[in-house]
Write an enzyme that holds these catalytic residues in place. Structure first.
Site, short mmCIF file in Angstrom:
data_model
loop_
_atom_site.label_atom_id
_atom_site.label_comp_id
_atom_site.label_asym_id
_atom_site.label_seq_id
_atom_site.Cartn_x
_atom_site.Cartn_y
_atom_site.Cartn_z
N VAL A 193 -7.98 -2.18 3.43
CA VAL A 193 -8.42 -2.83 3.22
C VAL A 193 -9.93 -2.28 3.79
CG1 VAL A 193 -9.63 -5.33 4.28
CG2 VAL A 193 -7.68 -4.69 4.32
N VAL A 247 -0.88 13.69 2.91
CA VAL A 247 -2.26 14.32 3.41
C VAL A 247 -1.31 15.76 4.23
CG1 VAL A 247 -3.95 14.61 4.91
CG2 VAL A 247 -3.35 12.43 3.38
N GLY A 281 -5.22 2.77 9.87
CA GLY A 281 -4.90 0.90 11.06
C GLY A 281 -5.37 1.52 11.50
N ARG A 282 -4.89 0.36 12.33
CA ARG A 282 -6.12 0.81 14.12
C ARG A 282 -4.45 0.30 15.06
NH1 ARG A 282 -11.26 -0.34 13.60
NH2 ARG A 282 -11.43 -1.71 15.00
N HIS A 454 -18.02 -30.05 -12.27
CA HIS A 454 -18.28 -28.90 -13.13
C HIS A 454 -19.75 -28.74 -12.79
CE1 HIS A 454 -17.83 -27.72 -17.08
NE2 HIS A 454 -18.64 -27.69 -17.49
P1 FAD Z 1 -12.00 -6.65 19.37
O1 FAD Z 1 -13.56 -7.35 17.81
O2 FAD Z 1 -12.16 -5.89 18.75
O3 FAD Z 1 -12.62 -6.90 20.33
C1 FAD Z 1 -12.63 -6.24 21.61
C2 FAD Z 1 -13.70 -6.09 22.89
O4 FAD Z 1 -13.88 -5.99 24.20
C3 FAD Z 1 -14.92 -4.99 22.60
O5 FAD Z 1 -16.03 -5.58 22.57
C4 FAD Z 1 -14.15 -4.11 22.96
O6 FAD Z 1 -15.46 -3.20 23.70
C5 FAD Z 1 -13.59 -4.73 24.79
N1 FAD Z 1 -13.44 -4.07 25.57
C6 FAD Z 1 -11.46 -3.30 25.05
N2 FAD Z 1 -11.66 -2.87 26.23
C7 FAD Z 1 -11.74 -3.42 27.66
C8 FAD Z 1 -12.43 -3.17 29.28
N3 FAD Z 1 -10.88 -3.01 29.47
N4 FAD Z 1 -13.01 -4.30 29.63
C9 FAD Z 1 -14.05 -4.94 29.05
N5 FAD Z 1 -14.32 -4.76 27.33
C10 FAD Z 1 -12.90 -4.25 27.27
N6 FAD Z 1 -11.62 -8.72 10.46
C11 FAD Z 1 -11.67 -9.89 9.34
O7 FAD Z 1 -11.56 -11.21 9.46
N7 FAD Z 1 -12.36 -10.23 7.82
C12 FAD Z 1 -13.50 -9.14 8.26
O8 FAD Z 1 -14.17 -9.10 7.02
C13 FAD Z 1 -13.00 -7.45 8.43
N8 FAD Z 1 -13.32 -6.53 8.54
C14 FAD Z 1 -13.66 -5.43 9.33
C15 FAD Z 1 -14.26 -4.39 9.18
C16 FAD Z 1 -14.07 -3.36 9.23
C17 FAD Z 1 -14.17 -1.90 9.28
C18 FAD Z 1 -12.55 -3.39 10.25
C19 FAD Z 1 -12.93 -2.11 11.40
C20 FAD Z 1 -12.12 -4.25 11.08
C21 FAD Z 1 -12.59 -5.30 10.05
N9 FAD Z 1 -12.19 -7.05 10.75
C22 FAD Z 1 -12.21 -7.90 10.11
C23 FAD Z 1 -11.11 -6.80 11.79
C24 FAD Z 1 -11.45 -7.34 12.58
O9 FAD Z 1 -12.79 -6.42 13.40
C25 FAD Z 1 -10.58 -7.84 14.17
O10 FAD Z 1 -9.60 -8.43 13.60
C26 FAD Z 1 -11.25 -8.73 15.48
O11 FAD Z 1 -12.50 -7.56 15.73
C27 FAD Z 1 -10.70 -8.63 15.82
O12 FAD Z 1 -10.85 -8.63 17.19
P2 FAD Z 1 -10.55 -9.21 18.52
O13 FAD Z 1 -11.53 -10.09 19.61
O14 FAD Z 1 -8.95 -8.92 18.98
O15 FAD Z 1 -10.97 -7.99 19.65
P1 NAI Z 2 -4.88 -0.74 6.67
O1 NAI Z 2 -3.95 -1.63 6.93
O2 NAI Z 2 -5.15 -2.45 6.18
O3 NAI Z 2 -4.54 -0.07 5.42
C1 NAI Z 2 -3.76 1.76 6.27
C2 NAI Z 2 -3.82 2.05 4.85
O4 NAI Z 2 -3.59 3.47 5.15
C3 NAI Z 2 -2.28 1.59 4.41
O5 NAI Z 2 -2.56 1.08 2.61
C4 NAI Z 2 -1.62 2.66 5.03
O6 NAI Z 2 -0.36 2.49 3.86
C5 NAI Z 2 -2.18 4.03 4.72
N1 NAI Z 2 -1.86 5.22 5.32
C6 NAI Z 2 -1.57 5.32 6.08
N2 NAI Z 2 -1.07 6.47 6.56
C7 NAI Z 2 -1.82 7.33 5.50
C8 NAI Z 2 -1.55 8.83 5.66
N3 NAI Z 2 -0.93 9.00 6.44
N4 NAI Z 2 -1.99 8.77 4.38
C9 NAI Z 2 -2.55 8.24 3.30
N5 NAI Z 2 -2.23 6.85 3.84
C10 NAI Z 2 -1.84 6.32 4.78
O7 NAI Z 2 -5.77 -0.58 7.48
P2 NAI Z 2 -7.20 -0.14 8.37
O8 NAI Z 2 -7.93 -0.25 6.06
O9 NAI Z 2 -7.92 0.93 8.27
O10 NAI Z 2 -7.76 -1.57 8.52
C11 NAI Z 2 -7.38 -1.73 9.90
C12 NAI Z 2 -7.51 -3.35 9.50
O11 NAI Z 2 -8.43 -3.76 10.01
C13 NAI Z 2 -6.96 -4.14 8.65
O12 NAI Z 2 -5.04 -4.00 8.14
C14 NAI Z 2 -7.47 -5.14 8.20
O13 NAI Z 2 -6.33 -6.03 9.78
C15 NAI Z 2 -8.60 -5.36 9.46
N6 NAI Z 2 -9.45 -5.30 8.00
C16 NAI Z 2 -10.10 -6.43 7.64
C17 NAI Z 2 -10.74 -6.77 6.79
C18 NAI Z 2 -10.76 -8.20 5.93
O14 NAI Z 2 -10.33 -9.18 6.64
N7 NAI Z 2 -11.77 -8.05 4.66
C19 NAI Z 2 -11.61 -5.52 6.41
C20 NAI Z 2 -11.17 -4.17 7.37
C21 NAI Z 2 -10.46 -4.02 8.18
#
Ligand code: FAD
Ligand code: NAI
Length: 475
Positions: A193, A247, A281-282, A454
């Site tokens: 993603v 890689v 991934g994360r 529509h």
């Molecule tokens: P987080 O949002 O990670 O929040 C956790 C919070 O806890 C943070 O503020 C952190 O600082 C805090 N924290 C951690 N440990 C401690 C501690 N010990 N004490 C105090 N605070 C702490 N998801 C979507 O649904 N739609 C999208 O379009 C989308 N786009 C994304 C784009 C990117 C680039 C990325 C990286 C992620 C995206 N995601 C998207 C995924 C989404 O951001 C996460 O699924 C979501 O933020 C998870 O929410 P959360 O509350 O579990 O954790």
């Molecule tokens: P991802 O899981 O979506 O994709 C990671 C990709 O990296 C996979 O296709 C995997 O096969 C590949 N990969 C893993 N190891 C590799 C390696 N060593 N070499 C080459 N390829 C490798 O993870 P991504 O993009 O980091 O995003 C993390 C998560 O954040 C998403 O899974 C999603 O849950 C969330 N997210 C959601 C968004 C949305 O809802 N629009 C936008 C961005 C993030």
């Protein structure tokens, strides 16, 4: 004397702050602790989603899409726009303003709901008298005691082994959202993603983008037909995606990043780029929690072990969002947060994992809910499929955006909708209707018989439902 609360939420991302608000609505005294800092060192609640995820990525996707439209599509409408340029600094500043609006909005919401906010790191101290002691380390040292603890500490980008993020050349999602000038060459590892969304942003702004993906299939979790259609569109745009690569060594220097890899045929290759985004991934954030102090069970990935109701291994300790199993999505975190607050109140909070929508905000957008055709085949479920292309939708033609289709899958006998898969304009909005339909266990005929405005893109959904019964009206 520690401050006493009914509920303490650790983390104010979408999982945490929503759980805190819902718990406060239900009459509990609630504290919410979050450590994220803004540039001035102040609180920046909203987590990954607000600060380095959903919100800023969508802000940059919007800016870069405007730029691409001005350069490539305005002319079709008779609008001439010459010398269109992009001020990357201004684009990033706008994105930062959008982030701040969201941070401030969350602080306001917490205050409005009388949630006590603590800026700092929350960690377990001990279990005491049917409650838990939580230490806040940050601007102010505090000790809080809570009867219920909700852990919502989220996740962080996974680095490649031996290749730490320097956020200058080797970027996580954080650095990827702060690149100060358009790189001439950009590499991404992982065509998931983030890879596709961030790759799209910088490609639209003029970077030559190469995405290296380990798996041999493109977007394996997406319906195959939809993924194929999306890949065609990305290829046409010039987003270079190499599948099945391995890689190897990565070296970062002042000049940029060099990357050795083996392609799908096993041939050794080298990629030289100015910047490299690693999006593979994360990982769950549990290191700062001092989980060992209370014996909170983690799995081998470091995620907090929970059951179907987000109960952890400890009584009255709950965990939601990215720090637990399931899709890492903001709306999934929010739904779990609400459900947990309601369970604490003795209600029956519920999250339906079968109807969590997914959206990839590329152009075309990709959105889906429910099962893919390959999943149905694998389980031997008899199904009917209907597709409708945007090419045959009047609104899509008027918009000048006819790529893609809506695909609906329904049970062969009962006609219940089992999955809907969309690639095309505004798929992110169109999928909502399908989620509602599936929540109400609608049949494809139910959707086909509902009056849709529509001209609208949503008519493509209705037509896909008609297509399930082989009776489209406009195709
Ligand atoms: P987080 O949002 O990670 O929040 C956790 C919070 O806890 C943070 O503020 C952190 O600082 C805090 N924290 C951690 N440990 C401690 C501690 N010990 N004490 C105090 N605070 C702490 N998801 C979507 O649904 N739609 C999208 O379009 C989308 N786009 C994304 C784009 C990117 C680039 C990325 C990286 C992620 C995206 N995601 C998207 C995924 C989404 O951001 C996460 O699924 C979501 O933020 C998870 O929410 P959360 O509350 O579990 O954790
Ligand atoms: P991802 O899981 O979506 O994709 C990671 C990709 O990296 C996979 O296709 C995997 O096969 C590949 N990969 C893993 N190891 C590799 C390696 N060593 N070499 C080459 N390829 C490798 O993870 P991504 O993009 O980091 O995003 C993390 C998560 O954040 C998403 O899974 C999603 O849950 C969330 N997210 C959601 C968004 C949305 O809802 N629009 C936008 C961005 C993030």
């Amino acid at each position: 004397m520690s401050k006493q609360f009914d509920v303490i939420v650790i983390g104010a991302g979408p999982g945490g702050y929503i759980a805190a608000i819902r718990a406060a609505q239900l009459g509990f005294s609630v504290a919410c602790i979050d450590e994220w800092k803004n540039a001035a060192g102040g609180p920046a609640p909203g987590g990954t989603c607000t600060n380095v995820g959903c919100i800023p990525s969508k802000a940059l996707l919007q800016s870069s899409e405007h730029f691409e439209h001005a350069n490539k599509h305005f002319a079709e409408h008779g609008i001439s726009a010459t010398n269109v340029s992009m001020d990357v600094g201004k684009m990033l500043a706008r994105k930062d303003t959008v982030i701040k609006q969201n941070n401030d909005g969350i602080l306001y919401l917490l205050k409005k709901n009388k949630v006590a906010f603590f800026h700092g790191r929350g960690s377990f101290v001990k279990a005491a008298d049917a409650a838990y002691e939580i230490k806040v380390t940050g601007a102010a040292e505090e000790t809080l005691t809570g009867k219920h603890i909700i852990v919502a500490t989220g996740s962080s980008a996974r680095a490649l082994p031996g290749v730490p993020f320097d956020e200058v050349n080797v970027l996580s999602n954080d650095g990827a959202l702060r690149v100060g000038a358009v790189p001439k060459k950009l590499g991404l590892i992982g065509s998931g993603v983030i890879g596709l969304e961030m790759g799209s942003v910088w490609r639209r702004l003029g970077a030559e983008v190469t995405v290296l993906e380990a798996l041999p299939t493109f977007l394996g979790a997406v319906d195959e037909q939809i993924a194929k259609e999306a890949k065609k569109a990305f290829d046409k745009q010039g987003l270079k995606i190499e599948l099945g690569v391995k890689v190897g060594e990565i070296k970062s220097s002042k000049k940029g990043v060099s990357l050795q890899y083996a392609d799908a045929k096993g041939e050794a290759k080298e990629l030289l780029v100015d910047k490299l985004i690693v999006s593979i991934g994360r990982v769950p954030n549990t290191t700062g929690l001092n989980a060992e102090a209370v014996g909170l069970a983690l799995d081998e990935r470091g995620a907090i072990v929970v059951d179907g109701e987000c109960k952890t291994s400890l009584p009255n300790v709950w965990a939601v969002g990215d720090v637990v199993r399931g899709p890492m999505l903001a709306h999934k975190a929010e739904e779990e947060g609400v459900a947990v607050a309601e369970r604490i109140a003795g209600q029956h909070g519920h999250v339906n994992f079968n109807t969590i929508p997914w959206v990839i905000y590329t152009s075309p957008e990709i959105a889906w809910v429910g099962q893919t055709e390959q999943q149905l085949k694998a389980t031997g479920r008899a199904y009917k499929a209907g597709t409708f292309p945007f090419l045959a939708n009047g609104r899509a033609r008027a918009l000048g955006d006819t790529t893609g289709m809506v695909k609906m899958l329904a049970d062969a006998v009962t006609d219940e909708i089992l999955g809907v898969h969309i690639v095309g304009p505004m798929a992110s909005e169109l999928i909502a209707e399908c989620v509602v339909a599936m929540e109400f266990r609608a049949s494809s005929e139910d959707l086909a018989r509902i009056c849709h405005a529509h001209p609208s893109l949503s008519e493509a959904t209705k037509e896909a439902a008609l297509a399930v019964d082989k009776r489209t009206l406009n195709f």
